[in-house]
Write an enzyme that holds these catalytic residues in place. Structure first.
Site, PDB file in Angstrom:
ATOM      1  N   HIS A 130      -4.605  10.890  -6.484  1.00 28.71           N
ATOM      2  CA  HIS A 130      -4.072  10.687  -7.845  1.00 28.71           C
ATOM      3  C   HIS A 130      -4.849   9.617  -8.619  1.00 28.71           C
ATOM      4  O   HIS A 130      -4.702   9.512  -9.835  1.00 28.71           O
ATOM      5  CB  HIS A 130      -2.556  10.399  -7.819  1.00 28.71           C
ATOM      6  CG  HIS A 130      -2.166   9.023  -7.389  1.00 28.71           C
ATOM      7  ND1 HIS A 130      -1.616   8.747  -6.158  1.00 28.71           N
ATOM      8  CD2 HIS A 130      -2.236   7.839  -8.025  1.00 28.71           C
ATOM      9  CE1 HIS A 130      -1.367   7.458  -6.070  1.00 28.71           C
ATOM     10  NE2 HIS A 130      -1.726   6.888  -7.191  1.00 28.71           N
TER      11      HIS A 130
ATOM     12  N   ASP B  21      -2.626  13.679  -0.961  1.00 32.58           N
ATOM     13  CA  ASP B  21      -2.940  12.608  -1.916  1.00 32.58           C
ATOM     14  C   ASP B  21      -4.086  11.725  -1.421  1.00 32.58           C
ATOM     15  O   ASP B  21      -4.002  10.505  -1.491  1.00 32.58           O
ATOM     16  CB  ASP B  21      -1.677  11.764  -2.216  1.00 32.58           C
ATOM     17  CG  ASP B  21      -1.859  10.920  -3.478  1.00 32.58           C
ATOM     18  OD1 ASP B  21      -2.865  11.112  -4.184  1.00 32.58           O
ATOM     19  OD2 ASP B  21      -1.002  10.063  -3.740  1.00 32.58           O
TER      20      ASP B  21
ATOM     21  N   GLY C  12      -2.025  -0.038  -9.152  1.00 28.79           N
ATOM     22  CA  GLY C  12      -3.418  -0.454  -8.979  1.00 28.79           C
ATOM     23  C   GLY C  12      -3.738  -0.707  -7.520  1.00 28.79           C
ATOM     24  O   GLY C  12      -4.881  -0.714  -7.109  1.00 28.79           O
ATOM     25  N   ASN C  13      -2.720  -0.890  -6.744  1.00 30.57           N
ATOM     26  CA  ASN C  13      -2.885  -0.997  -5.307  1.00 30.57           C
ATOM     27  C   ASN C  13      -3.100   0.377  -4.696  1.00 30.57           C
ATOM     28  O   ASN C  13      -3.502   0.489  -3.551  1.00 30.57           O
ATOM     29  CB  ASN C  13      -1.616  -1.586  -4.686  1.00 30.57           C
ATOM     30  CG  ASN C  13      -1.850  -2.955  -4.113  1.00 30.57           C
ATOM     31  OD1 ASN C  13      -2.966  -3.433  -4.111  1.00 30.57           O
ATOM     32  ND2 ASN C  13      -0.797  -3.585  -3.623  1.00 30.57           N
ATOM     33  N   SER C  14      -2.766   1.370  -5.429  1.00 29.72           N
ATOM     34  CA  SER C  14      -2.886   2.745  -4.952  1.00 29.72           C
ATOM     35  C   SER C  14      -4.288   2.983  -4.437  1.00 29.72           C
ATOM     36  O   SER C  14      -5.256   2.689  -5.131  1.00 29.72           O
ATOM     37  CB  SER C  14      -2.618   3.728  -6.080  1.00 29.72           C
ATOM     38  OG  SER C  14      -1.264   3.925  -6.217  1.00 29.72           O
TER      39      SER C  14
ATOM     40  N   GLY D 198       3.139  31.171   3.900  1.00 28.30           N
ATOM     41  CA  GLY D 198       4.329  31.461   3.081  1.00 28.30           C
ATOM     42  C   GLY D 198       5.622  31.269   3.852  1.00 28.30           C
ATOM     43  O   GLY D 198       6.669  31.807   3.496  1.00 28.30           O
TER      44      GLY D 198
END
Lengths: 714, 469
Positions: free
Chosen positions: B100, B130, B206-208, B261
């Site tokens: 992200h 992610d 911002g630590n992400s 599925g």
């Protein structure tokens, strides 16, 4: 409120007319004088005429007051600290004739007669029955300067009328010609037209009569002293009002209507149509028939369960619904116990009652209280209306003749799909007794068979064509070039969807057609399609888990409901009626024939079953629900319609609008299947679908379903 | 969601920890990260030293990342600057960060500890977990960069000290300390393959993308999200997942998940008071239409006990991501042997997973119309996919703007424009181009859309220029 505005407007209009008359006269007189020499002398003559009657002219000042929070007519005179002023004619030293304003005594503080600087208190003494006039009795005689008018019925014409009025704040009298011109109507009445509310004298100044009525009969029957004309003395008047009161107490009664609770339907939840009790006016017109004056739409009448008439002395008589009148905002009911007191219907047409003295009752039902004010009224005009019938202009009161026969009552004209208030719709709607008698004599042709109480299962039945509509907008209408057909997009709708096996599908109606209007047999006017569209945003499925189960009762359903404003209106016309529907397709109007039919069961009418152990109600998947979830009739499933908060099912995460497809891998096709499959079991697995996503919910119970009592309805 | 805690709290927390450990002394040597020896070493070492040593090992590898991204969400193509953190995992400039952080980035710049700054290219990214792998564009013969090593997240236990590092709020590097709050956090609705580490070490905006570091200075996770209100609740992608995904990204530029599925349900759900009568296996909740699982004949309520001979069990929800990951890694176009229990009897079913393919549609800006459109994607927009397997939908509506005036909503599927049916971005692009070229002749067009499964028509008048300065 309306009445007040109307009177004010009327007053202004009159004033304007008078001012206009003044101006016209002012211009006319000198012009005439220039052109026609002999007339000049008549100017003096006419001035003399006025001067001669001046001592017979007085002013009647009525001081108005507020009564129990209700403003009187001419309420501005109260705040402006002035009386309502009218002209008066001196008939005797203690007798003055003035215009009858039909003021209720509760709004009158005092009446005084002013002659010059002197004022004398006065009271009504008699009401003229054929003229809009009343005669006041003064507390003491007027001063000697006042000259009572001496009428001479034999006074020879030509005549002049002398009105007396306030013009720009100045009391003014004028002479107005009474031309020899005659008006003759088809009833053979011939009369002269002349300014109203005036004294009429001949050219010698001899008072010949008065004109306090719209018409001056050409046969001269108007001549003579008002005191010798038909009068109703004040004491006799009071007696008749008292008799009327007794009669009305017994026959114009409060009727309580009790309705079954409406089903939860977010669309009409807050409308007036959802009340479970209403108090309305009922008129008992013979020993067993009561006319219940309320304009109920068919979905409201559908829920009607009980009718109770409240007679004097806390006596209650129940009644049974008979018929809703097709054209009038009322229904007929039969009293379960016959009564002896009722109102007689007048057989006289109201057209013969122009400006005649009538009695009136202002009936108000305020919750459980019935409040009535009695006084007199007159009919001041007529309108030609529905089916060329002539209707009197009346206020919101019931009108009676002097013998207490009902002449006319206020009543809404029934328009399809309309549900209005106390007396219904727009002012002036009324039902004269003669017309009511005609309706009663020919009931089969005057009733609405679709507007009747029905059993609960039929209550939500609704007509349909099998369409989902998108209302047109102005922009859309213009862009797809149909603004000329749709009043610039203010009506018309685009077909968004056509249900399979529906009347519309059978007629070949296709998606994207433009639906313009329908013509229902027997209806004078085509009905434009003005589909209303509520919430068009998608249902918040992404937040589904956060919606508390109790909130589902209030929220709109995710699917487009079958019942909407259009199908509701269609239902109002009545099942079985034929109609033509106009569509606009490929540049031309295409007309299709339809019959108003009931929709297939829909979500509100679907069969349901409440599993007591789970505290969960499920319903059959009806056609609009299947459309939304894209399920065919062969796909298994019942839809959850209600979960009790805190119930076992709620804890297990079941939610309304989820679909139970299987119980222990057995397909559930309908609520009967579901009931059968869980009956007697304490352990089973439910296969749940949330839209497309499935899961399994194992259920373990202490008591098996269906072991004690039969399931409750929701 | 990804944001948390404020600076002051972070600093205060750190100060508290340091103060407590101030008087102790230690060997200054960092022992190897064996689970058994860790507690011993902690006991021997001074707390402050442990922290300092671990920090010093990883701190130089922490990278501040600034990206220029192109977004269509607001109804037009819009460039915005976003920043985040990352960590160098090789001397030649490989940086791990969150997907992200670099999603839709057209330009990625990295600022290193020593002040050196580099442009970076995206090696690969995976939306499901992610994670993203960047490569700094180093000059030929550049000196090797400091980097940190991945540790083993599987040995972590609740209560273990960990440090979150990064460049929160775009400030210079910082570290916060906390403990592992939960090693197997399941977050429904987020990544289907990820189990999360939960920590109370402050993870700020911002630590992400920054590393979660154990006491021996190894990366045990990549910080992904905090909870706005949760205070001390941050979530980290465990290094177990990180290592696997990084390998995939390095090789293929993406994680080639297989798709079946299959929707699974655990045997127990305490919250919902749901218990199946079984101790092993996992329940088939449902199968997606036209999916390998449905084609193979798997049904709701089947209990899968073995896949390709390997026992599978999801006792609780938290076990599901691991199972999904396992299934997501089954070889494609190769029948997997699924052993199930149906109606109490064992059965064997062959299921052939397919490539998952794109998990997100392309986006297109339609200026002057003031909306952006996107391809319907089965995984990204299942609701829309339900109505139209292929098509284009309104992704963003600019406000104020022409589409917004015309009452367009996001997720309206566009069926026709001016009577011409459109199914792909290319078709929309062509119609859009033509309309704009002829705007002098015609500036209104009827869109036929599908909203809530129902057809509607909308007139779009695009005469007004909302971009006019």
């Amino acid at each position: 409120m309306h009445r007040k505005v109307l009177t004010v407007a009327l007053t202004m209009l009159l004033a304007a007319a008078m001012v206009y008359g003044q101006d016209a006269d002012a211009k006319k007189t000198p012009a005439k004088a220039d052109a026609d020499e002999p007339e000049t002398s008549s100017v003096e003559q006419k001035t003399e005429l006025i001067e001669a009657v001046m001592p017979s002219l007085v002013r009647v000042e009525t001081w108005m007051k507020v009564d129990k929070g209700e403003d009187p007519p001419y309420s501005s005179t109260v705040t402006e600290e002035r009386p309502h002023e009218m002209a008066g004619l001196v008939l005797a030293p203690d007798m003055v004739l003035t215009q009858d304003m039909s003021f209720h005594p509760r709004f009158v503080k005092r009446i005084v007669v002013r002659f010059g600087d002197q004022t004398i208190e006065a009271k009504p003494w008699a009401y003229m029955t054929d003229q809009v006039a009343l005669i006041l009795k003064l507390d003491k005689p007027l001063p000697k300067e006042a000259k009572p008018l001496e009428f001479d019925a034999e006074a020879e014409g030509p005549y002049v009328s002398i009105p007396y009025y306030q013009s720009f704040g100045v009391w003014t009298a004028s002479t107005e010609p009474i031309s020899g011109e005659v008006v003759l109507n088809e009833k053979g009445e011939s009369y002269h037209t002349v300014k109203n509310y005036s004294l009429i004298v001949n050219e010698e100044g001899v008072p010949a009569g008065i004109r306090y009525h719209g018409r001056l009969p050409a046969d001269g029957s108007w001549r003579g002293s008002p005191l010798k004309k038909p009068l109703l003395k004040a004491d006799e008047y009071e007696k008749r009002l008292a008799t009327l009161k007794t009669k009305c107490d017994n026959a114009i009664v409060r009727v309580t209507l009790n309705f079954r609770s409406p089903k939860k339907r977010s669309s009409s939840r807050y409308s007036s149509g959802s009340a479970t009790e209403r108090h309305v006016v009922g008129a008992i017109i013979d020993s067993k028939t009561v006319v219940v004056v309320t304009n109920l739409s068919s979905d409201v009448t559908a829920r009607l369960e009980k009718i109770t008439a409240h007679l004097p002395g806390n006596k209650r008589v129940t009644a049974t619904f008979k018929h809703t009148l097709k054209d009038w905002g009322c229904f007929l009911a039969t009293l379960d116990t016959p009564v002896t007191d009722f109102v007689e219907l007048s057989k006289e047409p109201t057209t013969g009652m122009y400006r005649k003295l009538l009695l009136s009752a202002d009936v108000r039902i305020q919750g459980q209280r019935r409040l009535v004010y009695y006084k007199h009224r007159r009919i001041h005009g007529y309108d030609v209306s529905y089916k060329r019938q002539v209707f009197p202009d009346i206020s919101g009161d019931l009108y009676f003749d002097l013998d207490g026969r009902l002449v006319v009552m206020p009543m809404a004209r029934r328009t399809k799909g309309d549900d209005s208030g106390r007396w219904g719709g727009s002012g002036g709607n009324c039902l004269p007794s003669t017309m009511l008698s005609e309706v009663l004599a020919d009931l089969p042709n005057n009733i609405d068979k679709s507007n009747v109480p029905v059993v609960e299962q039929d209550e939500s039945r609704v007509a349909w064509m099998g369409l989902i509509l998108q209302p047109l907008t102005r922009e859309l209408a213009r862009e797809i070039k149909v603004s000329h057909l749709t009043s610039d997009g203010s009506n018309g709708a685009i077909v968004s969807y056509v249900y399979e096996d529906s009347p519309a599908a059978a007629a070949g109606v296709k998606q994207e057609w433009l639906f313009l209007r329908i013509h229902v047999e027997g209806e004078p006017k085509p009905m434009d399609i003005s589909a209303s569209e509520g919430f068009t945003r998608p249902f918040p499925w992404q937040a589904f888990d956060r919606i508390p189960v109790e909130a589902f009762d209030r929220a709109p359903t995710p699917w487009t409901t079958i019942e909407d404003s259009f199908t509701r209106k269609l239902t109002e016309f009545g099942f079985g009626k034929k109609f033509k529907a106009d569509f606009f397709v490929d540049g031309k109007v295409v007309t299709k024939d339809f019959t108003i039919v009931q929709s297939p069961t829909h979500y509100n009418t679907a069969a349901k079953f409440k599993a007591k152990t789970l505290e969960t109600t499920v319903r059959d998947m009806t056609v609009e629900v299947r459309r939304y979830f894209q399920k065919t009739a062969k796909d298994p499933g019942v839809i959850i319609s209600k979960i009790e908060p805190g119930s076992k099912a709620a804890v297990k995460g079941l939610k309304p609008y989820e679909i139970i497809t299987h119980v222990d891998d057995e397909p559930v096709m309908n609520v009967k299947d579901f009931e059968r499959l869980i009956k007697g079991k304490t352990e089973y697995r439910l296969s749940i679908l949330r839209r497309r996503t499935g899961r399994t919910v194992p259920i373990k119970l202490e008591t098996a379903e269906g072991t004690d009592a039969a399931p409750d309805a929701e | 969601m990804r944001i948390s805690v404020c600076c002051a709290v972070l600093l205060a927390c750190l100060a508290g920890c340091v103060g407590e450990a101030a008087h102790s002394d230690g060997t200054g040597e960092v022992p190897v990260a064996a689970a058994t020896s860790r507690s011993e070493s902690l006991a021997r070492q001074g707390f402050r030293e442990i922290v300092t040593n671990a920090k010093d090992k990883v701190f130089p590898a922490v990278v501040f990342i600034r990206c220029l991204r192109e977004s269509h969400e607001s109804g037009r193509k819009q460039a915005q600057e976003v920043s985040g953190s990352g960590v160098l995992v090789s001397s030649d400039g490989e940086v791990l960060t969150n997907w992200h952080v670099i999603d839709k980035a057209v330009e990625v710049r990295c600022l290193l500890y020593d002040g050196g700054n580099y442009d970076a290219k995206i090696v690969g990214s995976d939306k499901d977990t992610d994670l993203a792998l960047l490569k700094l564009e180093l000059k030929e013969g550049a000196a090797p960069l400091p980097f940190a090593e991945l540790g083993d997240s599987t040995v972590l236990q609740e209560g273990d000290f960990v440090m979150a590092m990064g460049a929160p709020w775009g400030l210079s590097r910082s570290v916060s300390i906390g403990i592992v709050s939960c090693t197997k956090r399941y977050l429904p609705g987020s990544s289907e393959y990820s189990q999360w580490l939960q920590t109370d070490a402050a993870i700020s905006p911002g630590n992400s993308g920054g590393p979660l570091v154990n006491t021996v200075g190894e990366i045990v996770g990549i910080n992904a999200r905090g909870i706005m209100r949760g205070g001390d609740t941050g979530f980290t992608i465990p290094s177990e997942t990180v290592g696997f995904v990084a390998d995939q990204l390095r090789q293929h530029g993406k994680v080639d998940w297989s798709w079946t599925g299959l929707r699974l349900q655990a045997l127990r759900d305490f919250n919902k008071n749901i218990y199946f009568d079984a101790t092993e296996g996992v329940i088939v909740a449902s199968t997606d239409p036209d999916s390998p699982a449905r084609d193979a004949g798997l049904e709701t309520n089947d209990r899968i006990v073995k896949i390709n001979g390997q026992a599978v069990t999801a006792e609780n929800e938290e076990d599901l991501p691991t199972l999904r990951k396992m299934i997501g890694l089954l070889p494609r176009n190769e029948a997997a042997r699924i052993e199930i229990i149906r109606d109490g009897a064992p059965q064997v079913i062959a299921m052939t997973p397919r490539a998952k393919g794109e998990v997100e549609g392309e986006e297109l800006d339609c200026p002057r119309w003031d909306l952006t459109v996107k391809d319907i994607n089965q995984f990204d927009n299942p609701d829309l996919f339900f109505h139209r397997k292929k098509g284009v939908f309104v992704f963003g509506v600019k406000s104020p703007g022409n589409a917004s005036n015309a009452d367009f909503y996001t997720e309206d599927i566009i069926l026709k424009i001016g009577g011409k049916s459109v199914k792909t971005l290319e078709e929309v692009k062509a119609v859009h181009k033509e309309m704009l070229e002829n705007i002098d002749k015609k500036h209104r067009v009827v869109f036929t859309i599908l909203r809530n499964g129902l057809m509607r028509q909308i007139v779009l008048d695009f005469m007004r220029d909302y971009e006019k300065e």
